[in-house]
Scaffold this active site. Sequence first.
Site, PDB file in Angstrom:
ATOM      1  N   PRO A 276       1.497  -0.985   0.234  1.00 25.01           N
ATOM      2  CA  PRO A 276      -0.121   0.531   0.617  1.00 25.01           C
ATOM      3  C   PRO A 276       1.449   1.147   0.326  1.00 25.01           C
ATOM      4  O   PRO A 276       0.491   2.331  -0.082  1.00 25.01           O
ATOM      5  CB  PRO A 276      -0.988  -0.350   1.448  1.00 25.01           C
TER       6      PRO A 276
ATOM      7  N   ARG B 138      -2.160  -8.272 -21.014  1.00 23.47           N
ATOM      8  CA  ARG B 138      -3.400  -8.007 -22.313  1.00 23.47           C
ATOM      9  C   ARG B 138      -2.791  -7.063 -23.416  1.00 23.47           C
ATOM     10  O   ARG B 138      -2.830  -7.113 -24.322  1.00 23.47           O
ATOM     11  CB  ARG B 138      -4.956  -7.201 -21.432  1.00 23.47           C
TER      12      ARG B 138
ATOM     13  N   GLU C  82       1.528  -7.365   8.808  1.00 24.31           N
ATOM     14  CA  GLU C  82       1.717  -5.621   8.866  1.00 24.31           C
ATOM     15  C   GLU C  82       2.769  -5.577   8.070  1.00 24.31           C
ATOM     16  O   GLU C  82       2.673  -4.250   7.086  1.00 24.31           O
ATOM     17  CB  GLU C  82       2.575  -5.304  10.719  1.00 24.31           C
TER      18      GLU C  82
END
Length: 277
Positions: free
Chosen positions: A116, A181, A143
């Site tokens: 993140p 893709r 964590e």
Amino acid sequence: MSKSPASDTGRMPFASRPASIHFDVFTLFPEMCGGPLQASMLKRAQETGHLSVALHDIREYATDKHHVTDEPPYGGGGGMVMKAEPVFGAVEAVLSGSGPGQDDEGMEPPVILLTPQGRLFTQEIARGLAGRRRIALVCGRYEGVDERVRQHLATDELSIGDYVLTGGELAALVVIDAVTRLLPGVLGDPTAVVEDSHVDGLLEGPHYTRPRSFRGWEVPEILLSGDHEAVACWRREEALRRTFERRPGLLGQARLTPRDREFLLRLLEDARRGRRP
């Protein structure tokens, strides 16, 4: 390993991209990745030789008899932290072994940590990664990972959005899908890649198919006109309209023509007058 964004290959022309790519995915839960890799486009890409994926269980590279891969953080606090040793051991053993190696330009495979805290994964980054032949994806857990993995092993860090997942496996699959893709020959219609949302900084406009009328809702007449130039113009304006309405922040980075800018000025004026753009 030195830090450098994994997408430094830039905006590589579609026809110049490698015809195949290999991903090494390092994870504590390889079983999470199996299902999506065996369905739809990703399955077909592997069957046709455009894609190969190796799932590596980090736990197998732990050196203690219990194969411990996480420990409490120094300094206290909640959660567990992934240990550096098994992550380093896994990545270094795999990348130094046999298999796809350097790119044609002599570049080592990027080692991307899914976290993140990474920079936001975008279509631009996906285009850059599509120019590589081999990519290593490290899936964080718990964590987080020991900071030394970030500092001395990962060459890049990516996040797929401003939210927290249980681990990096789903993010790794997103990267694999978005990059694969873009390879020549993977999608049946080569123009699909060019017309996707975010390709030129805009959201894609609306699509319609049969039936022509559904519950009284009609397909726009312009799409039935057979006038390809008029259809292309309508689609461009609808993409601009949708981006203006839903994601106006994208317009600052979009590749806009003078005609696009004129259309956006009309949308802005209509919005100020309280009319639907």
